[in-house]
Design an enzyme around this catalytic site. Sequence first.
Site, PDB file in Angstrom:
ATOM      1  CG  ASP A  43      -2.294  -0.903   0.955  1.00  0.00           C
ATOM      2  OD1 ASP A  43      -2.256  -1.249   0.003  1.00  0.00           O
ATOM      3  OD2 ASP A  43      -2.874  -1.674   1.905  1.00  0.00           O
ATOM      4  CE  LYS A  65      -7.593   0.158  -0.973  1.00  0.00           C
ATOM      5  NZ  LYS A  65      -6.196  -0.692  -0.828  1.00  0.00           N
ATOM      6  CG  MET A 179      -6.472   8.330   7.184  1.00  0.00           C
ATOM      7  SD  MET A 179      -5.700   8.635   6.375  1.00  0.00           S
ATOM      8  CE  MET A 179      -4.242   7.647   6.080  1.00  0.00           C
TER       9      MET A 179
END
Length: 268
Positions: A43, A65, A179
């Site tokens: 990732d 992502k 986040m």
Amino acid sequence: MLREECVTTMSKVYLVGAGPGDPELITIKGLNCIKKADVILYDRLVNEELLGYAKEGAELIFCGKLPNFHILQQETINHLLVKHAKKGKIVTRLKGGDPFVFGRGGEEAEYLAQNRIEFEIIPGITSGIAASAYAGIPLTHREISSSFAFVTGHSKNFEEDKIKWEALVKGVDTIAIYMGVKNFPRIQARLLQCGKSSETPIAFIQQGTLQMQKTVITTLGSASETLVKEKVENPCMIVIGEVVKLREKISWFENLHMNHQLFMDDAR
């Protein structure tokens, strides 16, 4: 038929938590999974220094992502895990933090189980713990906080907020939000609406555990304005609660780098 059974026995998928950013915070077991993998799917938040431990010839697949943009959709990642495992490969799925803490590791494990692929979960140090520790903020403290909660700062496919904010405000001492920078004004409004004091200390920890770590301390009531003023961006952990005040006494990571820089300047 015999050959297919042999391939199934040899292949395996490891869902590995790579830790919060500092490459030294990966577990020994996780590092060993990198070293023996034939295929590594990694990732965006994985420190790429860790890929240097991959064996020669290992296939590296970036699955990064970004907000509102995925290099590979989750369904494609699931398919690739199964595809390579069925070829008899050792596959390591390298994920930032811990695979089972907002890392979609549960979804990937479900898919592997459905397809009868042998897999193993390798836990990692999640950012909620590591970034807080590096900022000098203990999530629990015998005199201040006896409970904490990890909360996602964004919902799947922009669904309506399903987080039980009132229960968090009334029942949890420390809240750590992953986040949540983009949606923070909405988060702030919900916390205040549910009774959280505007004077509650809050910390924004950007790029936690890395040398460029930046920690901003403010209060819940003025936090949205502070975010804009200090130009805080993801990846960022948000810690809310009285434990944030302890940073004044036990902040160590940024001080360590500051003292190192002063030493280097004096040496010159």
